[in-house]
Design a protein around this motif. Structure first.
Motif, short mmCIF file in Angstrom:
data_model
loop_
_atom_site.label_atom_id
_atom_site.label_comp_id
_atom_site.label_asym_id
_atom_site.label_seq_id
_atom_site.Cartn_x
_atom_site.Cartn_y
_atom_site.Cartn_z
N LEU A 172 14.11 23.58 32.08
CA LEU A 172 15.00 22.79 31.25
C LEU A 172 15.08 21.36 31.78
O LEU A 172 15.22 21.14 32.98
N ASN A 173 15.00 20.41 30.87
CA ASN A 173 15.22 19.01 31.17
C ASN A 173 16.21 18.52 30.12
O ASN A 173 15.88 18.42 28.94
N LEU A 174 17.45 18.25 30.54
CA LEU A 174 18.54 17.96 29.61
C LEU A 174 19.37 16.79 30.10
O LEU A 174 19.73 16.73 31.28
N ARG A 194 17.93 19.28 35.37
CA ARG A 194 16.47 19.40 35.46
C ARG A 194 16.26 20.61 36.35
O ARG A 194 16.32 20.50 37.58
N CYS A 195 16.09 21.76 35.72
CA CYS A 195 16.08 22.99 36.51
C CYS A 195 14.99 23.95 36.05
O CYS A 195 14.47 23.86 34.95
N THR A 196 14.67 24.86 36.97
CA THR A 196 13.76 25.97 36.72
C THR A 196 14.45 27.22 37.25
O THR A 196 15.02 27.18 38.35
N VAL A 207 22.37 28.99 30.42
CA VAL A 207 23.65 28.54 30.99
C VAL A 207 23.36 27.62 32.16
O VAL A 207 22.55 27.94 33.04
N VAL A 208 24.03 26.45 32.15
CA VAL A 208 23.81 25.43 33.17
C VAL A 208 25.15 25.11 33.82
O VAL A 208 26.17 24.96 33.14
#
Length: 174
Positions: free
Chosen positions: A81-83, A68-70, A165-166
């Motif tokens: 992103l919410n994955l 769960r990032c920005t 990319v995470v």
């Protein structure tokens, strides 16, 4: 004179009735030259860098990632992103990528069906069958790539869309 004319006509008649000589057959074309197998040339200076490394293929295993990032990059592209992926089964996927000066792309799991789990997670758009989202693990990172999805983007944003990319351990986007 009559005899000469008769002889001439007879000769002419037999010449007309005879079959012409058969032309000599043409020789067959020469066979094509043998095809030589060309091995790609690897420069020796490249090999010296790979010599002492233990390079192994990437293992195929079920993808597990939570994020769960920005993130905002240097040119102003903003990613939200919410994955959630458990054992290569996508439980939650929402992505919004705002590309400065071009528009935004928005992806939501409800608009996709999951077609594959291994070796890569593959999501296919329900209406636009060419639109796919692929996810795979590469080292400590998970890559999320978008293919042929201009219909989910505004303007020309898809032309400027790069994979997300995470970090698989921390869930941070970069």
């Amino acid at each position: 004179m009559r005899l000469r004319l008769f002889s001439f006509c007879t000769a002419l008649f037999f010449a007309a009735c005879s079959t012409p000589p058969k032309p000599e057959p043409e020789p067959p074309p020469p066979p094509p030259p043998p095809v030589e197998e060309v091995k790609p040339q690897v420069r020796k200076d490249t090999l010296k860098y790979l010599r002492n490394r233990n390079l192994q293929p990437q293992p195929t295993r079920a993808l597990n990632v939570r994020s769960r990032c920005t993130h905002r990059d240097a040119i102003g592209t903003q990613t939200r992103l919410n994955l959630l992926v458990k054992d290569a089964d996508v439980k939650n996927f929402e992505a919004r990528i705002q590309i400065k000066g071009q528009g935004a792309c928005q992806f939501a799991l409800k608009e996709f069906t999951q077609d594959a789990k291994l070796p890569q997670v593959l999501l296919r758009h329900k209406r636009e069958k060419g639109c796919t989202v692929r996810m795979w693990e590469q080292g400590k990172d998970v890559t999320i790539a978008f293919n042929s999805c201009p219909q989910v983007c505004e303007g020309k944003a898809f032309d400027y869309l790069w994979p997300v990319v995470v970090d698989a351990k921390t869930g941070r986007c970069h």
